[in-house]
Design a protein around this motif. Structure first.
Motif, mmCIF file in Angstrom:
data_model
loop_
_atom_site.group_PDB
_atom_site.id
_atom_site.type_symbol
_atom_site.label_atom_id
_atom_site.label_comp_id
_atom_site.label_asym_id
_atom_site.label_seq_id
_atom_site.Cartn_x
_atom_site.Cartn_y
_atom_site.Cartn_z
ATOM 1 N N LEU A 4 0.851 -1.184 0.000
ATOM 2 C CA LEU A 4 0.000 0.000 0.000
ATOM 3 C C LEU A 4 0.886 1.234 0.000
ATOM 4 O O LEU A 4 1.810 1.333 0.815
ATOM 5 C CB LEU A 4 -0.899 0.014 1.236
ATOM 6 C CG LEU A 4 -1.815 -1.192 1.414
ATOM 7 C CD1 LEU A 4 -2.496 -1.146 2.784
ATOM 8 C CD2 LEU A 4 -2.859 -1.250 0.319
ATOM 9 N N VAL A 5 0.602 2.160 -0.874
ATOM 10 C CA VAL A 5 1.383 3.380 -0.969
ATOM 11 C C VAL A 5 0.461 4.570 -0.813
ATOM 12 O O VAL A 5 -0.435 4.785 -1.640
ATOM 13 C CB VAL A 5 2.134 3.463 -2.311
ATOM 14 C CG1 VAL A 5 2.929 4.764 -2.388
ATOM 15 C CG2 VAL A 5 3.058 2.259 -2.482
ATOM 16 N N GLU A 6 0.679 5.334 0.270
ATOM 17 C CA GLU A 6 -0.142 6.507 0.540
ATOM 18 C C GLU A 6 0.496 7.757 -0.056
ATOM 19 O O GLU A 6 1.715 7.832 -0.218
ATOM 20 C CB GLU A 6 -0.295 6.734 2.049
ATOM 21 C CG GLU A 6 -0.917 5.582 2.809
ATOM 22 C CD GLU A 6 0.056 4.936 3.757
ATOM 23 O OE1 GLU A 6 -0.381 4.432 4.808
ATOM 24 O OE2 GLU A 6 1.271 4.940 3.457
ATOM 25 N N CYS A 22 -4.474 6.106 -1.456
ATOM 26 C CA CYS A 22 -3.754 4.879 -1.105
ATOM 27 C C CYS A 22 -3.938 3.891 -2.240
ATOM 28 O O CYS A 22 -5.065 3.443 -2.496
ATOM 29 C CB CYS A 22 -4.281 4.308 0.204
ATOM 30 S SG CYS A 22 -3.596 2.699 0.633
ATOM 31 N N ALA A 23 -2.844 3.556 -2.887
ATOM 32 C CA ALA A 23 -2.885 2.621 -4.001
ATOM 33 C C ALA A 23 -2.426 1.248 -3.528
ATOM 34 O O ALA A 23 -1.372 1.127 -2.891
ATOM 35 C CB ALA A 23 -1.998 3.113 -5.132
ATOM 36 N N ALA A 24 -3.215 0.225 -3.857
ATOM 37 C CA ALA A 24 -2.902 -1.142 -3.456
ATOM 38 C C ALA A 24 -2.346 -1.929 -4.628
ATOM 39 O O ALA A 24 -2.767 -1.743 -5.775
ATOM 40 C CB ALA A 24 -4.163 -1.823 -2.922
ATOM 41 N N SER A 25 -1.428 -2.843 -4.309
ATOM 42 C CA SER A 25 -0.821 -3.658 -5.366
ATOM 43 C C SER A 25 -1.681 -4.851 -5.740
ATOM 44 O O SER A 25 -1.454 -5.491 -6.750
ATOM 45 C CB SER A 25 0.552 -4.154 -4.918
ATOM 46 O OG SER A 25 0.430 -4.971 -3.765
ATOM 47 N N ALA A 26 -2.669 -5.178 -4.905
ATOM 48 C CA ALA A 26 -3.501 -6.353 -5.155
ATOM 49 C C ALA A 26 -4.768 -5.974 -5.900
ATOM 50 O O ALA A 26 -5.160 -4.811 -5.935
ATOM 51 C CB ALA A 26 -3.863 -7.028 -3.837
ATOM 52 N N ILE A 27 -5.390 -6.990 -6.464
ATOM 53 C CA ILE A 27 -6.638 -6.774 -7.177
ATOM 54 C C ILE A 27 -7.741 -6.434 -6.187
ATOM 55 O O ILE A 27 -7.900 -7.095 -5.166
ATOM 56 C CB ILE A 27 -7.017 -8.034 -7.967
ATOM 57 C CG1 ILE A 27 -5.919 -8.324 -9.009
ATOM 58 C CG2 ILE A 27 -8.363 -7.881 -8.637
ATOM 59 C CD1 ILE A 27 -6.095 -9.634 -9.717
ATOM 60 N N SER A 28 -8.496 -5.381 -6.486
ATOM 61 C CA SER A 28 -9.493 -4.877 -5.535
ATOM 62 C C SER A 28 -10.513 -5.921 -5.118
ATOM 63 O O SER A 28 -10.957 -5.933 -3.979
ATOM 64 C CB SER A 28 -10.207 -3.670 -6.138
ATOM 65 O OG SER A 28 -9.366 -2.558 -6.196
ATOM 66 N N TYR A 94 -2.563 6.273 8.256
ATOM 67 C CA TYR A 94 -2.154 4.988 7.710
ATOM 68 C C TYR A 94 -3.305 4.359 6.932
ATOM 69 O O TYR A 94 -4.433 4.277 7.430
ATOM 70 C CB TYR A 94 -1.748 4.033 8.825
ATOM 71 C CG TYR A 94 -0.548 4.468 9.620
ATOM 72 C CD1 TYR A 94 -0.674 5.231 10.778
ATOM 73 C CD2 TYR A 94 0.740 4.110 9.216
ATOM 74 C CE1 TYR A 94 0.421 5.623 11.508
ATOM 75 C CE2 TYR A 94 1.846 4.502 9.950
ATOM 76 C CZ TYR A 94 1.677 5.258 11.088
ATOM 77 O OH TYR A 94 2.777 5.638 11.806
ATOM 78 N N CYS A 95 -2.980 3.888 5.765
ATOM 79 C CA CYS A 95 -3.936 3.130 4.968
ATOM 80 C C CYS A 95 -3.833 1.655 5.352
ATOM 81 O O CYS A 95 -2.745 1.167 5.665
ATOM 82 C CB CYS A 95 -3.592 3.309 3.496
ATOM 83 S SG CYS A 95 -4.581 2.327 2.356
ATOM 84 N N TYR A 96 -4.956 0.962 5.343
ATOM 85 C CA TYR A 96 -4.911 -0.466 5.580
ATOM 86 C C TYR A 96 -5.843 -1.167 4.594
ATOM 87 O O TYR A 96 -6.752 -0.578 4.025
ATOM 88 C CB TYR A 96 -5.292 -0.821 7.020
ATOM 89 C CG TYR A 96 -6.764 -1.110 7.212
ATOM 90 C CD1 TYR A 96 -7.672 -0.080 7.358
ATOM 91 C CD2 TYR A 96 -7.237 -2.417 7.210
ATOM 92 C CE1 TYR A 96 -9.017 -0.323 7.501
ATOM 93 C CE2 TYR A 96 -8.585 -2.684 7.361
ATOM 94 C CZ TYR A 96 -9.481 -1.630 7.510
ATOM 95 O OH TYR A 96 -10.811 -1.886 7.648
ATOM 96 N N ALA A 97 -5.568 -2.463 4.413
ATOM 97 C CA ALA A 97 -6.405 -3.285 3.548
ATOM 98 C C ALA A 97 -6.507 -4.679 4.132
ATOM 99 O O ALA A 97 -5.507 -5.234 4.605
ATOM 100 C CB ALA A 97 -5.814 -3.355 2.141
#
Length: 117
Positions: A4-6, A22-28, A94-97
């Protein structure tokens, strides 16, 4: 593994606005929920807002009516629009997923938001 990149933090005067991304590397579709927490100096990390894959949202009472969380599944990105900022909003955000395939929570490195009075 999810990265995750904020981005979008910074210094703003009270009453101003900022938008965090916040961009995630995984498929949504594999990420059940995303959201934002924050940690002010000397305080515990606290929930700010969350959003599910279906678009359901939840906010801390302290930010209701001022902050809006949204999600762009095509870009694997979650946003936090922060309006009417107050000095007490100053914190590292902080972003979280929550990644469904392995049942784990992942965190970004954080982005600093400073609100001056």
């Amino acid at each position: 593994q999810v990265q995750l990149v904020e981005s979008g933090g910074g210094l703003v005067q009270a009453g101003g606005s900022l938008r965090l991304s916040c961009a995630a590397s995984a498929i949504s579709r594999s990420i059940n929920a995303m959201g934002w927490y924050r940690q002010a100096p000397g305080k515990q990390r606290e929930l700010v807002a969350t959003i599910t894959s279906g678009g359901g949202t939840n906010y801390a009472d302290s930010v209701k009516g001022r902050f809006t969380i949204s999600r762009d599944n095509a870009k694997n990105t979650v946003y936090l629009q922060m309006n009417s900022l107050k000095p007490e909003d100053t914190a590292v955000y902080y972003c979280y997923a929550f990644y469904a395939p392995n049942g784990m929570n992942y965190w970004g490195k954080g982005t600093l938001v400073t609100v001056s009075s």
